[in-house]
Scaffold this motif. Structure first.
Motif, mmCIF file in Angstrom:
data_model
loop_
_atom_site.group_PDB
_atom_site.id
_atom_site.type_symbol
_atom_site.label_atom_id
_atom_site.label_comp_id
_atom_site.label_asym_id
_atom_site.label_seq_id
_atom_site.Cartn_x
_atom_site.Cartn_y
_atom_site.Cartn_z
ATOM 1 N N PRO A 8 0.810 -1.232 0.000
ATOM 2 C CA PRO A 8 0.000 0.000 0.000
ATOM 3 C C PRO A 8 0.838 1.275 0.000
ATOM 4 O O PRO A 8 0.472 2.255 -0.647
ATOM 5 N N ASP A 9 1.957 1.268 0.720
ATOM 6 C CA ASP A 9 2.828 2.455 0.717
ATOM 7 C C ASP A 9 3.441 2.672 -0.665
ATOM 8 O O ASP A 9 3.518 3.804 -1.153
ATOM 9 N N VAL A 10 3.888 1.586 -1.304
ATOM 10 C CA VAL A 10 4.454 1.698 -2.645
ATOM 11 C C VAL A 10 3.392 2.201 -3.617
ATOM 12 O O VAL A 10 3.643 3.100 -4.432
ATOM 13 N N ALA A 11 2.191 1.633 -3.519
ATOM 14 C CA ALA A 11 1.114 2.017 -4.431
ATOM 15 C C ALA A 11 0.703 3.470 -4.240
ATOM 16 O O ALA A 11 0.410 4.175 -5.214
ATOM 17 N N ALA A 12 0.677 3.931 -2.987
ATOM 18 C CA ALA A 12 0.293 5.321 -2.728
ATOM 19 C C ALA A 12 1.306 6.279 -3.344
ATOM 20 O O ALA A 12 0.941 7.295 -3.953
ATOM 21 N N GLN A 13 2.588 5.975 -3.198
ATOM 22 C CA GLN A 13 3.617 6.809 -3.809
ATOM 23 C C GLN A 13 3.525 6.753 -5.340
ATOM 24 O O GLN A 13 3.666 7.777 -6.033
ATOM 25 N N THR B 4 17.019 -2.218 2.546
ATOM 26 C CA THR B 4 17.570 -1.721 3.803
ATOM 27 C C THR B 4 18.764 -0.811 3.549
ATOM 28 O O THR B 4 18.945 0.207 4.231
ATOM 29 N N ALA B 5 19.582 -1.160 2.561
ATOM 30 C CA ALA B 5 20.710 -0.292 2.205
ATOM 31 C C ALA B 5 20.218 1.069 1.735
ATOM 32 O O ALA B 5 20.798 2.113 2.078
ATOM 33 N N ILE B 6 19.136 1.084 0.968
ATOM 34 C CA ILE B 6 18.569 2.343 0.480
ATOM 35 C C ILE B 6 18.028 3.170 1.638
ATOM 36 O O ILE B 6 18.213 4.392 1.695
ATOM 37 N N ALA B 7 17.383 2.521 2.587
ATOM 38 C CA ALA B 7 16.896 3.235 3.773
ATOM 39 C C ALA B 7 18.062 3.849 4.535
ATOM 40 O O ALA B 7 17.974 4.982 5.033
ATOM 41 N N ASN C 48 10.123 -1.300 9.588
ATOM 42 C CA ASN C 48 9.075 -0.308 9.353
ATOM 43 C C ASN C 48 7.746 -0.748 9.966
ATOM 44 O O ASN C 48 7.029 0.060 10.568
ATOM 45 N N ALA C 49 7.426 -2.025 9.836
ATOM 46 C CA ALA C 49 6.168 -2.538 10.397
ATOM 47 C C ALA C 49 6.162 -2.500 11.922
ATOM 48 O O ALA C 49 5.101 -2.392 12.554
ATOM 49 N N LYS C 50 7.354 -2.569 12.531
ATOM 50 C CA LYS C 50 7.460 -2.586 13.997
ATOM 51 C C LYS C 50 7.985 -1.262 14.553
ATOM 52 O O LYS C 50 8.370 -1.189 15.720
ATOM 53 N N ASN C 51 7.979 -0.246 13.727
ATOM 54 C CA ASN C 51 8.553 1.041 14.142
ATOM 55 C C ASN C 51 7.922 1.581 15.415
ATOM 56 O O ASN C 51 8.575 2.235 16.237
ATOM 57 N N GLU D 257 9.970 10.414 6.844
ATOM 58 C CA GLU D 257 10.744 10.597 5.616
ATOM 59 C C GLU D 257 11.427 9.295 5.190
ATOM 60 O O GLU D 257 11.382 8.913 4.025
ATOM 61 N N THR D 258 12.062 8.622 6.151
ATOM 62 C CA THR D 258 12.750 7.367 5.841
ATOM 63 C C THR D 258 11.754 6.248 5.573
ATOM 64 O O THR D 258 11.960 5.416 4.680
ATOM 65 N N ARG D 259 10.649 6.216 6.319
ATOM 66 C CA ARG D 259 9.661 5.151 6.145
ATOM 67 C C ARG D 259 9.047 5.195 4.744
ATOM 68 O O ARG D 259 8.634 4.160 4.202
ATOM 69 N N GLN D 260 8.965 6.393 4.155
ATOM 70 C CA GLN D 260 8.397 6.524 2.809
ATOM 71 C C GLN D 260 9.465 6.570 1.724
ATOM 72 O O GLN D 260 9.149 6.534 0.542
#
Length: 519
Positions: free
Chosen positions: A72-77, A187-190, A215-218, A230-233
């Motif tokens: 859903p996050d990928v699709a929203a972006q 993870t490297a990109i994050a 991210n799911a357990k943030n 910012e990082t989560r997205q």
């Protein structure tokens, strides 16, 4: 050295001679563009066409294993850049056309996924001159410390973070390091956005094995340890843009052809090359040349080392001819000088240095009346104004008469320390008199001006004393120091450090004391 920057094997010839985030181990506050372009719809808020849905489902090496809970996050972006942010996506994709072929080749040649080239679209929209309010700069938005760590020079002469080609190479080095640290590309990109320390702590605090689990357990982390939005997205945004970039015509965007972008040549310019004269020799307007070389802060290249310059391929022959002509490095041996008194002037300096005033003015365009603290470019052996000498006497407190003449040409193996000892001059005074902030840049063939005056206290370089009848200078080790960096800082060899510190087992723990000079 000449490189053809194209999407093909690099040809080498010998020549004589969106601001959406800041990388580099530090999160930055959101920029205006990010606030404006934040996704405003959820995955279920609107329907996708068949072509749009097919493009969303397309995958490559990095986005092929996105867990269902992250889609859903990928699709929203993705939908944001198809709808509200479409204009931004159009501009960014078009601007990237000039650099994508080279960036993809850099990653591909290193065995890395070539879609990593799209990360600069997220960072800056491929703007080579992009600068964030947090201090990140260039297409790849390197923070100063991270840029320096990966070989991007940042000094009075240039800022290689603004060189899109060198910055791409540095980004590849950094991303490879992050991949080696974390074992997967999301993870490297994050970590490229948040910093490896932040991601490592988040993984440890949540027990997550990768970015998606973290991210799911943030929410399980305390407020300080949590990943910022910012990082989560950031990773979903990268994946969304990557899906669009591989399907531009299919999604109704103007197609781009990076492989057909104008060829650019990378050449090495000698120290002290006059860039305005060089651009004229290449039949280039100064505006066109400087746009291709935004990493150069001055109209003269660094005067103590070779640097890269870029020209269109049409200027290859004239560029090579100019750079290979021995007398074209007309400002070699000049240096930045800090004006110590407002009573000094370019006219006075030209007389003391015995050079034409016009040449000094050409090296310092737009400089009129001098003021104390101002930096100008002048010949290496220029004598400073009397006020400057007095200031050096006071700050260095380590001067003595120069008994062998007014200057000394360095021979192989000589150091600032050995020259200071030879002429009974303090090292600090010698450095200050010659404007040398970095002793490691001293090299054979350089001419040092020798200060005169009465002898004073011995040079200070850390705590001093005597061991075995010899005077020593010591240095306290700092975090991230290495034998090489310490040797360079003090203008000595690594072998000397090992000899003075009892063999090769030199303690490099922060706080340890090393002998860095003996006399």
């Amino acid at each position: 050295m000449l490189f053809r920057l194209k999407n093909r094997p690099v040809l080498v010839f010998c020549c004589c001679a969106f601001l959406l985030a800041a990388c580099g181990g530090k999160q930055s506050p959101s920029t205006a563009l990010e606030i404006e372009d934040s996704p405003g719809q959820s995955f279920a808020d609107s329907e996708l066409t068949g072509s749009e849905l097919a493009a969303l489902k397309s995958t490559s090496q990095i986005d092929r294993a996105v867990p269902d809970h992250a889609m859903p996050d990928v699709a929203a972006q993705y939908k944001h850049f198809l709808r509200k942010g479409r204009g931004t996506m159009c501009a960014f994709s078009k601007r990237s056309e000039q650099y994508l072929a080279y960036a993809k080749k850099v990653f591909r040649d290193r065995g890395m996924p070539e879609e990593l080239a799209n990360l600069a679209i997220i960072e800056s929209g491929y703007r080579p001159d992009a600068v964030s309010h947090a201090g990140a700069a260039g297409a790849w938005q390197f923070m100063p410390a991270t840029g320096a760590r990966y070989g991007l020079a940042q000094d009075w002469w240039q800022d290689e973070r603004l060189d899109p080609y060198r910055a791409t190479e540095a980004a590849a080095d950094y991303l490879q390091k992050l991949y080696n640290d974390f074992g997967d590309w999301p993870t490297a990109i994050a970590a490229y956005n948040a910093g490896e320390g932040k991601i490592s702590r988040a993984k440890e605090g949540t027990g997550g094995k990768d970015f998606f689990e973290v991210n799911a357990k943030n929410h399980l982390l305390d407020e300080k340890a949590q990943l910022r939005d910012e990082t989560r997205q950031y990773v979903p945004r990268f994946m969304a843009v990557t899906k669009i970039m591989r399907n531009l015509p299919r999604l109704g965007f103007e197609p781009i052809a990076p492989e057909n972008s104008p060829e650019v040549l990378r050449l090495k310019a000698r120290p002290g090359t006059d860039l305005r004269e060089f651009s004229k020799a290449c039949n280039l307007e100064w505006g066109e040349f400087s746009k291709m070389n935004q990493h150069h802060k001055r109209a003269i290249t660094c005067t103590d080392r070779e640097t890269f310059v870029y020209v269109p391929v049409r200027a290859k022959e004239s560029a090579q001819k100019y750079l290979c002509t021995a007398d074209k490095a007309s400002y070699a041996g000049w240096k930045p000088v800090t004006v110590a008194s407002s009573k000094d002037s370019l006219e006075k300096i030209s007389k003391r240095a015995n050079i034409p005033l016009a040449r000094l003015q050409a090296a310092n365009p737009g400089v009129g009346r001098l003021r104390a603290g101002q930096t100008i470019i002048a010949p290496l052996a220029v004598r400073l104004a009397p006020q400057s000498i007095a200031a050096i006497n006071k700050s260095a407190a380590a001067k003595a008469p120069a008994t062998k003449g007014a200057s000394h040409k360095l021979k192989a193996g000589e150091t600032l320390f050995s020259i200071a000892k030879k002429y009974n001059i303090g090292v600090d005074a010698l450095k200050a008199y010659n404007g040398l902030s970095d002793p490691g840049k001293v090299r054979a063939g350089m001419t040092l001006a020798l200060p005169g005056g009465k002898s004073a206290a011995p040079v200070k370089a850390g705590a001093s004393g005597k061991i075995g009848g010899k005077r020593k200078s010591t240095y306290t080790v700092k975090a991230k120091d290495s034998l090489w960096s310490i040797a360079r800082r003090h203008n000595v060899s690594v072998d000397d450090l090992r000899k003075w510190n009892k063999g090769s087992a030199v303690a490099l723990k922060p706080g340890a004391t090393l002998v860095v000079a003996e006399e």
